[in-house]
Enzyme design. Structure first.
Site: not given
Length: 668
Positions: A116, A200, A275, A288, A290, A348
């Site tokens: 990245k 960032e 993205e 980034e 992918n 979750f």
């Protein structure tokens, strides 16, 4: 073209690749660990090779075993799916040395975009808009806090080699920056074997929108429009759609062209995704790239009609893309819901176990609506603690977004899953959420709309009446069947089936009865005309369709104490059906009180104890870290809910615990 390919993956993506390969007439080879010996992808493939024990680090991440399986079976190429070895440049390089094709990009692109930090530098040089941040080495937690303060809070702490939400934390102050750095570094090391971290600026009110690319080895690079992936939890996507309800044509074109420029900068080939974070003013920033097939690729396939897996295979075989940018259209709207083995009522948390019932909705196209379910399990499959908790990807496609959402709501209601905790109730509730339906999204949607977690959806008046009607009808049908049993002990069964009943539902009592007249079920409720209700339910079935007041409703039906458990659109209610006298007595019954567990820290999910942060006798404060539990490749920090003294610690690091097993006890 290849005659045989190996899929270096498992689960739904392995099954997905096998489907396209078979359509192309290509033989397939599956690989499997001990835990996946009876998995669906193994059964679907033409051949299967065992590669090791359950932990991914000893099986699916073992490049030498994958290569050995290729040699053993004569596979000419490898499709890596996503995750595992899909973005490992060393794996691609090793395959090339053995003369085995990699169905994905070349080593140069994987190396450049897989890191990245490097990818952001290349993106900036290629003219792609990027987010402010610190891309160089971060020494320790204090250094991370200083950098975060210089950038300005909030910041995103991310693993350089990360993906899938792992190794990512948002920090709003120095303390969170320090803890986030430590947790991200640990997760990155265990998940990717690379603990480098960068920081960032975190864009507030962001939308996560990505551009799908496809490129061949002859210089053609195309963008296949965008996907919106803003519905996320802990940086893990939950619902995706294509196109985005937010982008206009000009922004779509700009994002697409910048993505193509980045791909050309690294001589990209195969399918890939760029993205972006997009703010409320439609300003977009590179996140980034992918260098693999994305989990959410089906929604792009549904709106473009392009089989991405097939194109990846063709590109890897040296073929040219058979279409141009002008051929890429947006046809209708597609939505994908990720079905996870996570219990939404327990924040979750991961759930494992056997799928005692697994019955997806019918797939296919009817009246302009398409339902597609990408999955790697069947009824009886085991959901393991060793791998990602995703069970399936349910997709719907329709002419408009509203129609696609309504189709998804219906498909979710028809999806039967039992045996484990799962997020179907949350997904069903989400489809009815006004903000979601209006398209007012951000990556903070779930945190903002469910700040205290997801709980049972409260029923409105229409739902209460609908469930009451359903309960009366299934009780009547069940009673009729009981009356027809030969030699039944209850001679009054038939009479009872037709007499008046009292329905207790969500604090309400509704009285009514059903008659079976000329083949129809006639429902009589106080204050309204008799109505005919149609249903396809038979005793024992767990899913029923009811036609009530001209509308069709799919409702899950399950026997429960003195009645039924009914589920629809995220509403989950136990409905009791009594004869009038029994209803009078039921009102006198005391409510059961739940046991007090406030003096214990219980393991919220099946998992592994990574660390214990306190000792017996310590006084802990509200919000203080007590323990870290790892489950399904994610580290979960357990914190004190109040001030207390630790009286007993029942476990140690390395212990595997079941759900609700005691971790520590507090003095009262």
């Amino acid at each position: 073209m290849f005659t045989k390919i190996l899929i270096a993956n498992r689960g739904e993506i392995a099954c997905r690749v096998i489907k396209s390969a078979k359509k192309m007439g290509i033989a397939t080879v599956a690989v499997y660990s001990d835990a996946d010996r009876h998995a669906e992808h193994v059964a679907m493939a033409d051949e299967a090779v065992h590669i090791g024990p359950p932990p991914a680090a000893q099986s699916y991440l073992m490049a030498d075993r994958i290569i050995a399986a290729c040699k053993q079976t004569g596979a000419q190429a490898v499709h890596p799916g996503y995750g595992f070895l899909s973005e490992r440049a060393s794996f691609c390089e090793a395959l090339e040395k053995e003369g085995i094709a990699f169905i994905g990009p070349k080593v140069k692109a994987i190396e450049a975009m897989g890191d990245k930090i490097t990818s952001k530098k290349i993106a900036a040089e290629a003219g792609v808009s990027t987010v402010p941040g610190h891309m160089d080495l971060i020494e320790d937690e204090d250094h991370a806090a200083r950098i975060a303060a210089e950038i300005g809070y909030p910041v995103m702490i991310k693993a350089s080699a990360g993906g899938g939400g792992k190794g990512m934390r948002i920090a709003w102050n120095d303390a969170e920056a320090r803890e986030g750095f430590a947790r991200s570094k640990s997760e990155a090391a265990s998940s990717f074997g690379d603990d480098r971290i960068f920081i960032e600026k975190f864009i507030e009110e962001p939308r996560h929108i990505e551009i799908q690319l496809i490129a061949d080895s002859h210089g053609t690079v195309l963008y296949l429009n965008e996907r919106e992936c803003s519905i996320q939890r802990r940086n893990q996507k939950v619902v995706e759609e294509a196109p985005s309800p937010f982008l206009d044509a000009a922004t779509r074109k700009a994002m697409g062209e910048q993505s193509v420029a980045l791909a050309r900068a690294v001589d990209y080939q195969s399918a890939g995704t760029v993205e972006f974070i997009v703010d409320k003013h439609r300003k977009f920033y590179f996140l980034e790239m992918n260098t693999r097939l994305q989990v959410e690729h089906p929604v792009t396939e549904l709106i473009t009609g392009i089989d991405l897996v097939e194109q990846m295979i063709r590109v890897a075989a040296g073929e040219k893309l058979g279409f141009s940018q002008d051929d890429v259209k947006i046809d209708g709207w597609a939505i994908e819901s990720r079905l996870y083995a996570e219990d939404p009522y327990r924040n979750f948390l991961p759930s494992i176990g056997r799928l005692t019932r697994y019955r997806p909705p019918h797939e296919g196209t009817s009246d302009g609506i398409t339902v597609r379910n990408d999955t790697g399990v069947t009824e009886g499959s085991e959901i393991s603690m060793f791998y990602d908790p995703m069970i399936a990807k349910l997709c719907t496609h329709a002419p408009t977004r509203t129609e696609a959402i309504d189709a998804m709501a219906d498909a979710l209601d028809r999806f039967e899953v039992e045996g484990i905790g799962h997020n179907l109730p949350f997904l069903s509730a989400l489809m009815q959420h006004p903000r979601w339906r209006e398209g007012r999204l951000s990556t903070g949607f779930i945190a903002e709309e469910y700040p205290d977690g997801f709980g049972p959806v409260p029923p409105d008046d229409a739902t209460i009446k609908r469930f009451a009607i359903a309960a009366l009808l299934v009780s009547h049908i069940h009673g009729e069947r009981t009356a027809r049993i030969s030699g039944a002990r209850f001679s009054q069964a038939e009479k009872r089936a037709h007499e008046e009943k009292v329905v207790r539902i969500a604090g309400h009592e509704i009285t009514g009865h059903v008659d079976h007249v000329d083949g129809d079920y006639v429902l009589r409720l106080p204050g309204r005309e008799p109505m005919i209700v149609l249903t396809d339910w038979t005793p024992g079935a767990r899913l029923a369709t009811f036609h009530i007041d001209g509308a069709r409703h799919a409702i899950k039906v399950e026997p429960a104490d003195a009645g039924w458990r009914l589920r629809q659109l995220g509403v989950d209610l136990r409905v009791q059906v009594f004869r009038p006298r029994v209803a009078e007595l039921a009102r006198l019954m005391p409510e059961k009180v739940a046991p007090d567990t406030s003096a214990f820290l219980l393991c919220p999910m099946p998992g592994l104890i990574v660390s214990i942060a306190v000792n017996e006798g310590d006084e802990v404060q509200e919000g203080q870290t007590l323990a870290v539990v790892e489950a399904m490749k994610m580290e979960n920090v357990l914190k004190a809910e109040r001030k207390a003294i630790v009286s007993r610690i029942a476990v140690k690091p390395g212990d595997s615990l079941a759900v609700d097993e005691v971790i520590m006890e507090f003095a009262k």
